[in-house]
Scaffold this active site. Structure first.
Site, PDB file in Angstrom:
ATOM      1  N   LYS A  91    -128.549  17.014  29.795  1.00 26.11           N
ATOM      2  CA  LYS A  91    -127.783  18.172  28.849  1.00 26.11           C
ATOM      3  C   LYS A  91    -128.578  18.127  27.511  1.00 26.11           C
ATOM      4  CE  LYS A  91    -123.327  18.595  30.898  1.00 26.11           C
ATOM      5  NZ  LYS A  91    -122.995  17.790  32.043  1.00 26.11           N
ATOM      6  N   GLU A 113    -117.998  24.422  23.692  1.00 24.41           N
ATOM      7  CA  GLU A 113    -116.817  24.145  24.515  1.00 24.41           C
ATOM      8  C   GLU A 113    -117.185  22.953  25.411  1.00 24.41           C
ATOM      9  OE1 GLU A 113    -118.711  26.298  25.993  1.00 24.41           O
ATOM     10  OE2 GLU A 113    -119.062  25.199  27.742  1.00 24.41           O
ATOM     11  N   SER A 379    -129.614  13.141  37.637  1.00 21.72           N
ATOM     12  CA  SER A 379    -129.095  14.048  36.306  1.00 21.72           C
ATOM     13  C   SER A 379    -128.622  13.280  35.076  1.00 21.72           C
ATOM     14  CB  SER A 379    -128.095  15.196  36.787  1.00 21.72           C
ATOM     15  OG  SER A 379    -126.971  14.616  37.160  1.00 21.72           O
TER      16      SER A 379
HETATM   17  C1  LIG Z   1    -122.871  18.035  33.316  1.00 28.01           C
HETATM   18  C2  LIG Z   1    -123.385  17.243  34.103  1.00 28.01           C
HETATM   19  C3  LIG Z   1    -123.933  17.871  35.585  1.00 28.01           C
HETATM   20  C4  LIG Z   1    -123.449  19.106  36.035  1.00 28.01           C
HETATM   21  O1  LIG Z   1    -123.701  20.217  35.137  1.00 28.01           O
HETATM   22  P1  LIG Z   1    -125.085  21.210  35.702  1.00 28.01           P
HETATM   23  O2  LIG Z   1    -124.927  22.428  34.538  1.00 28.01           O
HETATM   24  O3  LIG Z   1    -124.661  21.629  36.950  1.00 28.01           O
HETATM   25  O4  LIG Z   1    -126.253  20.445  35.824  1.00 28.01           O
HETATM   26  C5  LIG Z   1    -124.382  17.222  36.509  1.00 28.01           C
HETATM   27  N1  LIG Z   1    -124.803  15.717  36.179  1.00 28.01           N
HETATM   28  C6  LIG Z   1    -124.571  15.133  34.898  1.00 28.01           C
HETATM   29  C7  LIG Z   1    -124.873  13.630  34.753  1.00 28.01           C
HETATM   30  C8  LIG Z   1    -123.597  16.025  34.016  1.00 28.01           C
HETATM   31  O5  LIG Z   1    -123.414  15.445  32.888  1.00 28.01           O
END
Ligand SMILES: *Cc1c(COP(=O)(O)O)cnc(C)c1O
Length: 395
Positions: A91, A113, A379
């Protein structure tokens, strides 16, 4: 004719996208739309974006060959380590980009938000970095559920404002943020955290996140001698880590792209976030996309054990990539994701975010050729999910 996967000049991906906004928001969104490309293509913008990604976020994030996992599945499994970024997920790539854009637009105040608080933390982080005022709207229920992230935001100087209407969760926080933006059009920039919202947000966020696949291609050449793997996998909430991970592979038609959605307790259990299966076309958060809704168009409350995938729609580009079948969307249950988290912890010494584990869980369901090269976007890291792991596995 070759299918076009990218945005057109009207702000649409095929049938999806656009800017469905109240008239009072038009000047804010139009200012952004008319200036964002020019700003982010300026050499000094690019230089500062790259420098902060390198020295503050810690990029490039490694591409790691998970050897024991590779042996288990009979293919070369690489993990793109977004979990190693400052603040623990992808993010931050987007919030860095948007804070620099806000500065260039002369904005003094940032609003956002947040649901689980991850995007709120990433926003509070870049506001502290730049010394800009930060107001984060968060549902009252989420404030209670996500106390550590609220504390992080406050520690970095953000004001966390509870949204007390409706179900007191993410959609109510989004409404409050939009109301704030309408009332403060001149000095305030609204940082949206995924590839959702009115045009140009989905495109802008995917551009900032596309650094993930840009790096991956170079790293694959170093590891394997070519820049095209056989498969690329990522999880999808709104879809930003997946769009970043897919971005530079979209036109490589022989690279199979797979996106994992949260099936929660099961696709047909009434407790899921499997938008590609259950969703119908409609307008959500200012863009035409697919979303989970009742027959009379009310948004269905999504559910997933992972707070980051708990979203009732997907970004408009995903809706398009799903419709033209460029990306395969699959559903992974809570239990499958939890088992995949444990497996990665035990086999590679990496505790993933439960969101990311949805992508890992898909590996169980695939059959590979021996030389297949697979990239999974990790992610985020699992530190934030420790309480959930403790409860689920009785640790
Ligand atoms: C917020 C988040 C997501 C989901 O958000 P996307 O916009 O779909 O990437 C996925 N993995 C993690 C670790 C997150 O914090």
């Amino acid at each position: 004719m070759k299918t076009n996967y990218r945005i057109n000049e009207k702000g649409y991906y095929g049938d999806f996208g656009g800017a469905y906004i109240p008239e009072m928001l038009y000047p804010n969104v139009e200012e952004l739309r008319s200036k964002y490309l020019e700003i982010i293509n300026q050499p000094d913008f690019k230089a500062e974006f790259e420098s902060l990604l390198k020295d503050y976020v810690g990029r490039p994030s490694p591409l790691f060959l998970a050897q024991r996992l590779s042996d288990k599945y009979g293919a070369k499994i690489y993990l793109k380590r977004e979990d190693l970024n400052h603040t623990g997920a992808h993010k931050i790539n987007n919030t860095i980009g948007q804070i620099l854009l806000a500065e260039k637009l002369g904005k003094k105040r940032i609003i956002a938000e947040t649901g689980a608080g991850q995007h709120g933390v990433a926003t509070a982080t870049v506001c502290a970095l730049k010394g800009l005022e930060c107001v984060v709207y968060m549902g009252e229920v989420d404030i209670e559920r996500q106390a550590p992230n609220v504390a992080r935001m406050k520690m970095m100087g953000a004001k966390v404002v509870p949204a007390t209407s409706g179900s007191k969760t993410l959609k109510d926080a989004t409404n409050e943020a939009l109301r704030d933006w309408i009332n403060n059009p001149v000095d305030t920039h609204y940082i949206i955290g995924s590839v959702v919202g009115p045009h140009p947000y989905p495109e802008m966020v995917s551009l900032f996140q596309s650094v993930i696949s840009e790096e991956t291609k170079k790293q694959l050449v170093e590891h394997t001698g070519k820049d095209q793997p056989n498969y690329v996998l990522a999880c999808v909430g709104g879809g930003s880590n997946a769009m970043g991970m897919f971005y530079h592979f979209l036109d490589d038609e022989n690279v199979k792209l797979i996106a994992a959605e949260a099936a929660g307790l099961g696709v047909n259990s009434g407790h899921s976030a499997a938008t590609s299966v259950l969703g119908k076309e409609g307008v959500l958060h200012g863009s035409r996309t697919i979303l989970m809704q009742t027959d009379d168009g009310q948004v269905v409350e999504p559910y997933s054990i992972s707070a980051g995938l708990d979203y009732p729609g997907i970004g408009p580009q995903h809706a398009h990539l799903n419709k033209v079948k460029r990306v395969e969307y699959v559903s992974i249950t809570d239990d499958e994701a939890m088992q995949a988290s444990l497996l990665l912890a035990k086999m590679e010494g990496i505790i993933p975010a439960i969101e990311s584990a949805h992508a890992l869980a898909q590996l169980e369901k695939m059959t590979f050729q021996k030389d297949d090269v697979v990239v999974v976007c990790l992610s985020g890291r699992g530190d934030k999910d420790l309480a959930t792991f403790m409860k689920y596995f009785n640790l």
